[in-house]
Write an enzyme that holds these catalytic residues in place. Sequence first.
Site, PDB file in Angstrom:
ATOM      1  N   LYS A  66       0.850  -1.176   0.029  1.00 34.26           N
ATOM      2  CA  LYS A  66       0.092   0.038   0.135  1.00 34.26           C
ATOM      3  C   LYS A  66       0.895   1.116   0.065  1.00 34.26           C
ATOM      4  O   LYS A  66       0.318   2.402  -0.432  1.00 34.26           O
ATOM      5  CB  LYS A  66      -0.734  -0.118   1.022  1.00 34.26           C
ATOM      6  CG  LYS A  66      -2.091  -0.980   1.108  1.00 34.26           C
ATOM      7  CD  LYS A  66      -3.100  -1.014   1.849  1.00 34.26           C
ATOM      8  CE  LYS A  66      -4.060  -1.964   2.060  1.00 34.26           C
ATOM      9  NZ  LYS A  66      -5.062  -2.003   3.000  1.00 34.26           N
ATOM     10  N   ASP A 103     -10.231   2.027   2.304  1.00 32.51           N
ATOM     11  CA  ASP A 103     -10.703   1.356   3.363  1.00 32.51           C
ATOM     12  C   ASP A 103     -11.352   1.861   4.660  1.00 32.51           C
ATOM     13  O   ASP A 103     -12.049   1.147   5.339  1.00 32.51           O
ATOM     14  CB  ASP A 103      -9.288   0.737   4.098  1.00 32.51           C
ATOM     15  CG  ASP A 103      -8.390  -0.272   3.335  1.00 32.51           C
ATOM     16  OD1 ASP A 103      -9.088  -1.018   2.543  1.00 32.51           O
ATOM     17  OD2 ASP A 103      -7.002  -0.112   3.053  1.00 32.51           O
TER      18      ASP A 103
END
Length: 270
Positions: A66, A103
Amino acid sequence: MTDRYAVFGHPIGHSKSPRIHAAFAEQTGQKLCYDAIEAPVNGFAGAWQAFVDAGGRGGNVTVPFKQEAFALAEVLSPRAQLAGAVNTLLIGEDGRLHGDTTDGVGLVRDLDAHAAPLTGARVLLLGAGGASRGVIEPLLEAGIATLTVANRTVSKAEALAALFVGKGDVTGCGFDRIEGPFDLVVNATSASLAGDLPPLPDHLFAADGLAYDMMYAAEPTVFLRWAAERGARSVDGLGMLIEQAAESFWLWRQVRPDTAPLRELLRREL
Ligand code: ATR
């Protein structure tokens, strides 16, 4: 031609994302395919470029890439900048690589789906790694009153809280300094993965308090079992996974899938 998408991670074998996006595509009539690609640990950028050269339009990025995806993106959404991480990539109409993170919104939507009290809520976030950082701004946006970030390494909790000065009532501390009660406790540590439980005080939850673990498994995690024994309602992170996927799907296709059927299906398959 069928548009290509993929999730990149290492390892990636057990990812549910291909299953989720195939179901979203079928449900919404979108013509696309979605694969799982295991990039070498230090080779995310190369794997992504090979995918784009082969016609890839967009992707999801999971552990441990990420931050690399964040560095690679040419245009970052404000929420990705705050999170310091990217879980969704897409080639924009400008031809540039756009990075976003879904997220946090995934967590908030799942909390909504479970009728969690967010407005005015006192919230405890366990952990100060990437998973925590990505959800703080969306929780503040959802109208929570206070956020305590507690972490094993206290300096990391304090540093994370400091990033949000002026954006809300956020404080960082060690597990031994937690002062409840809380309406919502979110476990964003990776302790559940190892079957561990952070050392938590007994009287953590307010009446009707909710315990949320970002992890999920067929059986409740150690944290959720601990919370249930103390009277809290407990929810695992399967819904967050599905909701973050739905938001990525929306970013790529401008179509919102219905997440309810996936919740039932994946729960049965756990
Ligand atoms: P992620 O991106 O999933 O957040 P990470 O950045 O490695 O992963 O962060 C993992 C988090 O889980 C950290 O907050 C870590 O605490 P430290 O900062 O003190 O390392 C926390 N963590 C991992 N194992 C833990 C355990 N057994 N007990 C308590 N906290 C734990």
